[in-house]
Every structure is written in structure tokens, then in C-alpha cells.
Design a protein around this motif. Structure first.
Motif, PDB file in Angstrom:
ATOM      1  N   GLN A 153       0.833  -1.206   0.000  1.00 11.52           N
ATOM      2  CA  GLN A 153       0.000   0.000   0.000  1.00 11.52           C
ATOM      3  C   GLN A 153       0.870   1.260   0.000  1.00 11.52           C
ATOM      4  O   GLN A 153       0.593   2.227  -0.710  1.00 11.52           O
ATOM      5  N   LEU A 154       1.933   1.253   0.810  1.00 11.89           N
ATOM      6  CA  LEU A 154       2.858   2.392   0.836  1.00 11.89           C
ATOM      7  C   LEU A 154       3.501   2.595  -0.525  1.00 11.89           C
ATOM      8  O   LEU A 154       3.564   3.724  -1.039  1.00 11.89           O
ATOM      9  N   LEU A 155       3.955   1.514  -1.136  1.00 14.56           N
ATOM     10  CA  LEU A 155       4.587   1.609  -2.452  1.00 14.56           C
ATOM     11  C   LEU A 155       3.592   2.070  -3.513  1.00 14.56           C
ATOM     12  O   LEU A 155       3.940   2.823  -4.426  1.00 14.56           O
ATOM     13  N   THR A 159       4.049   5.355  -5.847  1.00 18.21           N
ATOM     14  CA  THR A 159       4.069   5.298  -7.309  1.00 18.21           C
ATOM     15  C   THR A 159       2.924   6.072  -7.946  1.00 18.21           C
ATOM     16  O   THR A 159       3.061   6.603  -9.048  1.00 18.21           O
ATOM     17  N   GLU A 160       1.790   6.159  -7.261  1.00 16.24           N
ATOM     18  CA  GLU A 160       0.640   6.891  -7.807  1.00 16.24           C
ATOM     19  C   GLU A 160       0.801   8.399  -7.662  1.00 16.24           C
ATOM     20  O   GLU A 160       0.434   9.164  -8.557  1.00 16.24           O
ATOM     21  N   THR A 161       1.345   8.852  -6.525  1.00 12.57           N
ATOM     22  CA  THR A 161       1.412  10.284  -6.247  1.00 12.57           C
ATOM     23  C   THR A 161       2.697  10.916  -6.763  1.00 12.57           C
ATOM     24  O   THR A 161       2.697  12.066  -7.198  1.00 12.57           O
ATOM     25  N   PHE A 162       3.796  10.172  -6.725  1.00 14.46           N
ATOM     26  CA  PHE A 162       5.094  10.691  -7.182  1.00 14.46           C
ATOM     27  C   PHE A 162       5.699   9.760  -8.233  1.00 14.46           C
ATOM     28  O   PHE A 162       6.815   9.257  -8.065  1.00 14.46           O
ATOM     29  N   MET A 171      15.623   3.811  -8.530  1.00 14.42           N
ATOM     30  CA  MET A 171      14.322   3.674  -7.864  1.00 14.42           C
ATOM     31  C   MET A 171      13.621   2.402  -8.318  1.00 14.42           C
ATOM     32  O   MET A 171      13.094   1.630  -7.501  1.00 14.42           O
ATOM     33  N   MET A 172      13.603   2.187  -9.628  1.00 17.09           N
ATOM     34  CA  MET A 172      12.931   1.009 -10.182  1.00 17.09           C
ATOM     35  C   MET A 172      13.598  -0.284  -9.703  1.00 17.09           C
ATOM     36  O   MET A 172      12.913  -1.263  -9.414  1.00 17.09           O
ATOM     37  N   ARG A 173      14.922  -0.251  -9.589  1.00 12.41           N
ATOM     38  CA  ARG A 173      15.642  -1.428  -9.135  1.00 12.41           C
ATOM     39  C   ARG A 173      15.245  -1.786  -7.700  1.00 12.41           C
ATOM     40  O   ARG A 173      14.962  -2.947  -7.390  1.00 12.41           O
ATOM     41  N   SER A 174      15.208  -0.779  -6.827  1.00  6.17           N
ATOM     42  CA  SER A 174      14.824  -1.026  -5.429  1.00  6.17           C
ATOM     43  C   SER A 174      13.375  -1.483  -5.333  1.00  6.17           C
ATOM     44  O   SER A 174      13.043  -2.375  -4.543  1.00  6.17           O
ATOM     45  N   LEU A 175      12.517  -0.867  -6.147  1.00  5.72           N
ATOM     46  CA  LEU A 175      11.102  -1.246  -6.153  1.00  5.72           C
ATOM     47  C   LEU A 175      10.936  -2.713  -6.547  1.00  5.72           C
ATOM     48  O   LEU A 175      10.182  -3.461  -5.903  1.00  5.72           O
ATOM     49  N   LYS A 176      11.635  -3.110  -7.589  1.00  5.84           N
ATOM     50  CA  LYS A 176      11.535  -4.499  -8.060  1.00  5.84           C
ATOM     51  C   LYS A 176      12.044  -5.484  -7.019  1.00  5.84           C
ATOM     52  O   LYS A 176      11.447  -6.543  -6.805  1.00  5.84           O
ATOM     53  N   GLU A 177      13.158  -5.132  -6.377  1.00  7.58           N
ATOM     54  CA  GLU A 177      13.732  -6.038  -5.371  1.00  7.58           C
ATOM     55  C   GLU A 177      12.780  -6.242  -4.200  1.00  7.58           C
ATOM     56  O   GLU A 177      12.573  -7.374  -3.742  1.00  7.58           O
ATOM     57  N   LEU A 178      12.198  -5.152  -3.711  1.00 11.17           N
ATOM     58  CA  LEU A 178      11.311  -5.255  -2.556  1.00 11.17           C
ATOM     59  C   LEU A 178      10.013  -5.977  -2.907  1.00 11.17           C
ATOM     60  O   LEU A 178       9.562  -6.867  -2.170  1.00 11.17           O
ATOM     61  N   THR A 179       9.405  -5.628  -4.032  1.00 12.64           N
ATOM     62  CA  THR A 179       8.143  -6.268  -4.417  1.00 12.64           C
ATOM     63  C   THR A 179       8.342  -7.746  -4.732  1.00 12.64           C
ATOM     64  O   THR A 179       7.444  -8.564  -4.520  1.00 12.64           O
ATOM     65  N   HIS A 180       9.537  -8.099  -5.230  1.00 16.75           N
ATOM     66  CA  HIS A 180       9.827  -9.519  -5.501  1.00 16.75           C
ATOM     67  C   HIS A 180       9.825 -10.318  -4.197  1.00 16.75           C
ATOM     68  O   HIS A 180       9.272 -11.428  -4.136  1.00 16.75           O
ATOM     69  N   ARG A 181      10.407  -9.748  -3.154  1.00 16.52           N
ATOM     70  CA  ARG A 181      10.428 -10.430  -1.848  1.00 16.52           C
ATOM     71  C   ARG A 181       9.009 -10.605  -1.304  1.00 16.52           C
ATOM     72  O   ARG A 181       8.689 -11.625  -0.701  1.00 16.52           O
ATOM     73  N   LEU A 182       8.169  -9.578  -1.515  1.00 13.28           N
ATOM     74  CA  LEU A 182       6.814  -9.618  -0.957  1.00 13.28           C
ATOM     75  C   LEU A 182       5.909 -10.581  -1.708  1.00 13.28           C
ATOM     76  O   LEU A 182       5.000 -11.185  -1.123  1.00 13.28           O
ATOM     77  N   SER A 183       6.127 -10.704  -3.005  1.00  7.39           N
ATOM     78  CA  SER A 183       5.174 -11.464  -3.829  1.00  7.39           C
ATOM     79  C   SER A 183       5.584 -12.911  -4.068  1.00  7.39           C
ATOM     80  O   SER A 183       4.797 -13.696  -4.614  1.00  7.39           O
ATOM     81  N   THR A 184       6.805 -13.284  -3.672  1.00  7.95           N
ATOM     82  CA  THR A 184       7.267 -14.658  -3.896  1.00  7.95           C
ATOM     83  C   THR A 184       6.364 -15.660  -3.174  1.00  7.95           C
ATOM     84  O   THR A 184       6.178 -15.581  -1.967  1.00  7.95           O
ATOM     85  N   LYS A 191      -0.176 -10.442  -8.071  1.00 11.07           N
ATOM     86  CA  LYS A 191      -1.131  -9.724  -8.917  1.00 11.07           C
ATOM     87  C   LYS A 191      -1.172  -8.239  -8.557  1.00 11.07           C
ATOM     88  O   LYS A 191      -1.229  -7.368  -9.438  1.00 11.07           O
ATOM     89  N   THR A 192      -1.131  -7.935  -7.254  1.00  9.43           N
ATOM     90  CA  THR A 192      -1.135  -6.539  -6.796  1.00  9.43           C
ATOM     91  C   THR A 192       0.107  -5.806  -7.296  1.00  9.43           C
ATOM     92  O   THR A 192       0.028  -4.668  -7.769  1.00  9.43           O
ATOM     93  N   VAL A 193       1.255  -6.474  -7.190  1.00  6.97           N
ATOM     94  CA  VAL A 193       2.515  -5.891  -7.666  1.00  6.97           C
ATOM     95  C   VAL A 193       2.455  -5.634  -9.166  1.00  6.97           C
ATOM     96  O   VAL A 193       2.884  -4.582  -9.660  1.00  6.97           O
ATOM     97  N   GLN A 194       1.906  -6.571  -9.905  1.00  9.66           N
ATOM     98  CA  GLN A 194       1.799  -6.434 -11.359  1.00  9.66           C
ATOM     99  C   GLN A 194       0.919  -5.235 -11.732  1.00  9.66           C
ATOM    100  O   GLN A 194       1.260  -4.448 -12.622  1.00  9.66           O
ATOM    101  N   GLN A 195      -0.211  -5.085 -11.053  1.00  9.20           N
ATOM    102  CA  GLN A 195      -1.113  -3.960 -11.326  1.00  9.20           C
ATOM    103  C   GLN A 195      -0.445  -2.626 -11.022  1.00  9.20           C
ATOM    104  O   GLN A 195      -0.555  -1.666 -11.791  1.00  9.20           O
TER     105      GLN A 195
END
Length: 508
Positions: A153-155, A159-162, A171-184, A191-195
Motif C-alpha cells: 500500500q505504501l509503495l 508510485t501513484e502520487t510521485f 528507484m525502479m531497481r529497489s522497487l523491483k527487489e522489494l516487491t519480488h520479496r513480498l510477492s514470492t 497480482k497486486t505488484v503487477q497492477q
């Protein structure tokens, strides 16, 4: 950027002796006390209406006891200062805590004065991974299921506001790394990460298309100006042959205003004025790329419209035609006022008040100026634009209670909005004497930018007219010297200074 700000802040300032735009109290020195309390039990920041009195800062802020929560200072339940590290930790969710949305917006907006967004993202990732033990393969899956939605939700809010922060590959690299850990291993989170990622990519692609379109428009303007100088009659038409209905032209101006407003990121208001953090020996974190290009493009549009109005008035040879053009633009300005398009209104008034236009006394003698006098009164700069600010509040209130999309339109006089933010930024220190971030200042900054965010989201309800829009955006406009030359040729110089200038212009 420095030149851009100097030009912007050098015009249309409040009258001499008028009250300052923002009055900032000196901040008391706040010393840290070590009070052991859990962040999850911290008071939540109330929404904006509760944070501020109508005149700005909360007047009761220092009438209650101080409270220190691990490096964050509160007064009367309001967060007013803190160390940068404590503020970053306050941004990161836990199993039992999620930051208030007003805090998220305010901190993401203002933090770039102290730390580059990619560095902030890196710290957020570190706190999420290490403190929540996301890197531990034996981590409790139930616990991860509780924290993952909050981090996502924070991410998503970031991404929506800024979204423009994520043009940076780091930024994109850090985003991908963190979301990968959460969605594994979890289809729902994947699905949320993909959207979220797809929405971000769409926004960035749209921005790139907009920037390409602007570059193409600017190129067309340059080409047409070159042709205008060599073959004036082959290209130049006048506005009345394109559109002779003031209401229609005001609607098309509103289209341009709302489109250009929509691409200005909230962070641009901060990045336009960013300076080196006194506690950081490194260079300013935004010196390596253009900080506020969409904001600059919007101010350039205001200048273009002013010069277009002046060009349309000075270009006709016949006095009767010039008077008709002036009366037409007065009617267009009045329709802009009725719509709530104050930026186009002010640009038109500025164009008609340029010296090459205002000196055409014989032309103005043919004009019924009563309506123009009323409009000038509305945009009178005296008393810090009191009349305009009153009208803006009325338009804002109308927008809040609107039943139709047309009533929601509020387009502020943009240069004044930037000046308000500039003087707030200059008038109050970013840090307190003890090195804490002066968060009270940033609540007020966020309040102003948040209001702008509401205005820029309105979709234009009027039908687009491509021919009129093309003319407004690409018709060549005279330079200041060309305007003076056309003005002197229409109505001859009246004094020695004008005669000397006319002579020098004709020799060029």
C-alpha cells in the motif's frame, strides 16, 4: 533554473508595504528527551483541516506539553519536528502500524530537500527487509501476510502520487527487489505488484509522450516564426479568422491549461527551490538533472499566451480592427473568469498591459473599457492580490460542492501560487537549531500542494477544437522588439525616447 526563478519572482509582486505572504514565527529550540514508547502507540497526524487554522500554522501548537517519541516531537498531538532517520522510520509500516496518508504525502514531498528519492527508497527497503525479517527464509508466513499488504500500500501511494521519482533506474531497481520479496510464493500479492507496476509504466509512458509533443510544438513554433520573418503574409492569420466566439476560445484555453497542469508533479514545487542541505557536505541531490521541467513549461505557456494577445492586437494595420481585437480578448478574459480559469485570465490581462499595447491611445479610445476595468480590479495586485484570492476561494468552494464537471474547474494564477510556495520555503528554516527537520513548515507546504493536486485532476468538460488549439499553441508571436516596431508603425512615437527606440528598431 536560477534564471527561470529570477524572472518568475521578479514580476507581479504584491504592492510595497503589503503584508508578507507568509509570516513565520521563530521556532523554539527543542531538546531531545529519551522516552521509551513504542511507535505503534504514537498519536496519528490528523487530516489537514484539523492541522491548520485558516491563517496557516496551528496557533495553539506550543501551548501544550512536549512529547518525544523516539526522535519525533509532538505538540498537541501534532508532529512538529524530528530527526531525518526517525521520520523515515515513521514512514515504514509494521504489523501493527500504518502511517497516516497525510504524513506519507508530506514526507515524500519534503524529504527530497534532505535526501534523494532513490536513497530514501533504499532506506525504506532496508527497514522493510531487515526489521520485518523479510530476508529470513524461515520467517513466519502469517506475519509476512500481515505486513506485505501494508508495504504494498505504501509503495502504491508512492508510485501513484510521485510517479516521476521512478524515472530513476535506481528507484525502479529497489522497487523491483522489494516487491519480488513480498510477492514470492503468493499469487494475490504477485497480482497486486503487477497492477501497480503496470499503472506506473503507463504513467511514465504518457509523460514521455507529452514531452515529445511539447518538443514538436516548440519546433513548429520556431519554424513558423522563421517563415513569418521572411514571408509575413504567407503564414500569419489572426485569431478572429480562427475563432470569433469568446466563450469557445475560453474553453479551448481551459483545455490547454488543464492538460499542462495535469503533468506537473507535486515534487516539482519543492525541487524548483531545492538547495544544499546545510548538514550535508555533498552537492544538491537534484543538480544532476532537470528538476521542474513541466512546471517551467507551464510558466512558458503563460508567457506565450501574453505575447500572443499582444501580437494579435499590434498586428492589424487598421485602428478599428485593433480595437475589435482588444474588445474580443476582454470578452475572452471575462469568460475565463466565469469558468474559473484565472491563469489564462491573467495572461490576457498581462498581454493587454504590455507597453507596446497600452501605448496605443487612439486604439484604446475606440474601446469600451468598462468590462476590462472590472477584470483588472479582480486581478489587482494590491493588498497581496486580495480580490483575486477572494475570487479563488469562491471558485474553490464552488468546486467542492460542484454537481457538474464544469463547476469543478479551478485554475489558479500559477505564478502567484509558485511565489506563495517560494516565500514559505524562504521564510522558514528547513531545520531547527538542534538539527531536527522542521516538519511544521512542511505540513503547510503540503497543504498548499495538496490543494493544487485536487485542481489538476479535473478533466476538461468542453469539446476540443483541434484547429483553435493548434493556432493557440503554434501561431508565431512577436518578440518584444517586434511588438514595439508594430506598435510605432500603427501609432507613431510620441516623445524623443520613443522616436530613438523606433529609429534603432528600424535599423536592425
Amino acid at each position: 533554473m536560477a534564471k527561470f526563478l529570477a524572472e518568475l519572482l521578479g514580476c507581479t509582486l504584491p504592492e510595497k508595504g503589503a503584508s508578507p505572504l507568509f509570516e513565520c514565527r521563530s521556532q523554539p529550540h527543542i531538546g531531545l528527551r529519551h522516552v521509551s514508547k513504542q511507535r505503534d502507540k504514537m498519536p496519528q497526524t490528523p487530516p489537514f483541516p484539523g492541522m491548520f487554522a485558516s491563517s496557516g500554522y496551528n496557533k495553539n501548537l506550543y501551548q501544550t506539553k512536549e512529547e518525544d517519541y523516539g526522535g519525533l516531537y509532538y505538540h498537541d498531538n501534532n508532529l512538529v519536528s524530528g530527526s531525518l532517520e526517525a521520520l523515515i522510520q515513521h514512514l515504514v509500516p509494521t504489523v501493527a502500524y500504518y502511517p497516516d496518508r497525510t504524513y506519507i504525502f508530506t514526507f515524500l514531498l519534503s524529504s527530497r530537500l534532505f535526501i534523494h528519492p532513490y536513497e530514501l527508497m533504499s532506506k525504506v527497503c532496508h527497514l522493510c527487509v531487515d526489521h520485518q525479517r523479510l530476508s529470513d527464509p524461515q520467517a513466519d508466513k502469517v506475519r509476512i501476510r500481515k505486513i506485505a499488504p501494508k508495504i504494498l500500500q505504501l509503495l502504491t501511494e508512492w508510485t501513484e502520487t510521485f510517479p516521476y521519482d521512478f524515472r530513476d533506474e535506481r528507484m525502479m531497481r529497489s522497487l523491483k527487489e522489494l516487491t519480488h520479496r513480498l510477492s514470492t510464493g503468493d499469487e494475490l500479492y504477485r497480482k497486486t505488484v503487477q497492477q501497480m507496476t503496470q499503472a506506473l509504466i503507463r504513467k511514465l509512458a504518457t509523460l514521455s509522450q507529452y514531452e515529445e509533443a511539447l518538443a514538436k510544438i516548440n519546433s513548429t513554433v520556431t519554424d513558423r516564426l522563421t517563415v513569418l520573418k521572411t514571408k509575413p503574409q504567407s503564414i500569419q492569420r489572426d485569431i478572429l479568422t480562427i475563432c470569433n466566439d469568446p466563450f469557445t476560445l475560453a474553453q479551448q484555453l481551459t483545455h490547454i491549461e488543464l492538460e499542462r497542469l495535469s503533468y506537473i508533479g507535486p515534487e516539482e514545487f519543492v525541487q524548483a527551490f531545492v538547495q544544499k542541505d546545510p548538514l550535508d557536505n555533498e552537492k544538491s541531490c537534484f543538480s544532476d538533472h532537470k528538476k521542474a521541467s513541466n512546471l517551467e513549461a507551464y510558466v512558458e505557456w503563460f508567457n506565450r499566451l501574453s505575447y500572443l494577445v499582444a501580437t494579435e492586437i499590434c498586428m492589424p494595420v487598421k485602428k478599428k480592427h485593433r480595437a475589435r481585437v482588444i474588445e474580443f480578448f476582454i470578452d475572452v478574459a471575462r469568460e475565463c473568469f466565469n469558468i474559473g480559469n484565472f491563469n489564462s485570465l491573467m495572461a490576457i490581462i498581462s498581454g493587454m498591459n504590455m507597453s507596446p499595447v497600452s501605448r496605443l491611445k487612439k486604439t484604446w479610445g475606440k474601446v469600451k473599457t468598462a468590462k476590462f476595468d472590472i477584470l483588472e480590479h479582480q486581478m489587482d495586485p494590491s493588498s497581496n492580490f486580495y480580490n483575486y484570492r477572494t475570487a479563488l476561494r469562491g471558485a474553490t468552494q464552488r468546486s467542492i460542492t460542484a454537481h457538474s464537471s464544469r463547476e469543478k474547474i479551478v485554475i489558479p494564477f500559477f505564478s502567484l501560487l509558485i511565489k506563495d510556495i517560494y516565500f514559505l520555503n524562504e521564510g522558514c528554516a528547513n531545520r531547527l537549531p538542534n538539527g531536527h527537520v522542521n516538519f511544521e513548515k512542511f505540513w503547510e507546504l503540503a497543504k498548499q500542494v495538496r490543494e493544487f493536486m485536487t485542481w489538476k485532476k479535473v478533466e476538461c468538460p468542453f469539446e476540443r477544437d483541434r484547429k483553435i488549439l493548434q493556432y493557440l499553441l503554434t501561431a508565431p508571436v512577436f518578440s518584444e522588439d517586434a511588438l514595439y516596431l508594430a506598435s510605432y508603425e500603427s501609432e507613431g512615437p510620441e516623445n524623443n525616447m520613443e522616436k530613438d527606440r523606433w529609429k534603432s528598431l528600424r535599423c536592425v
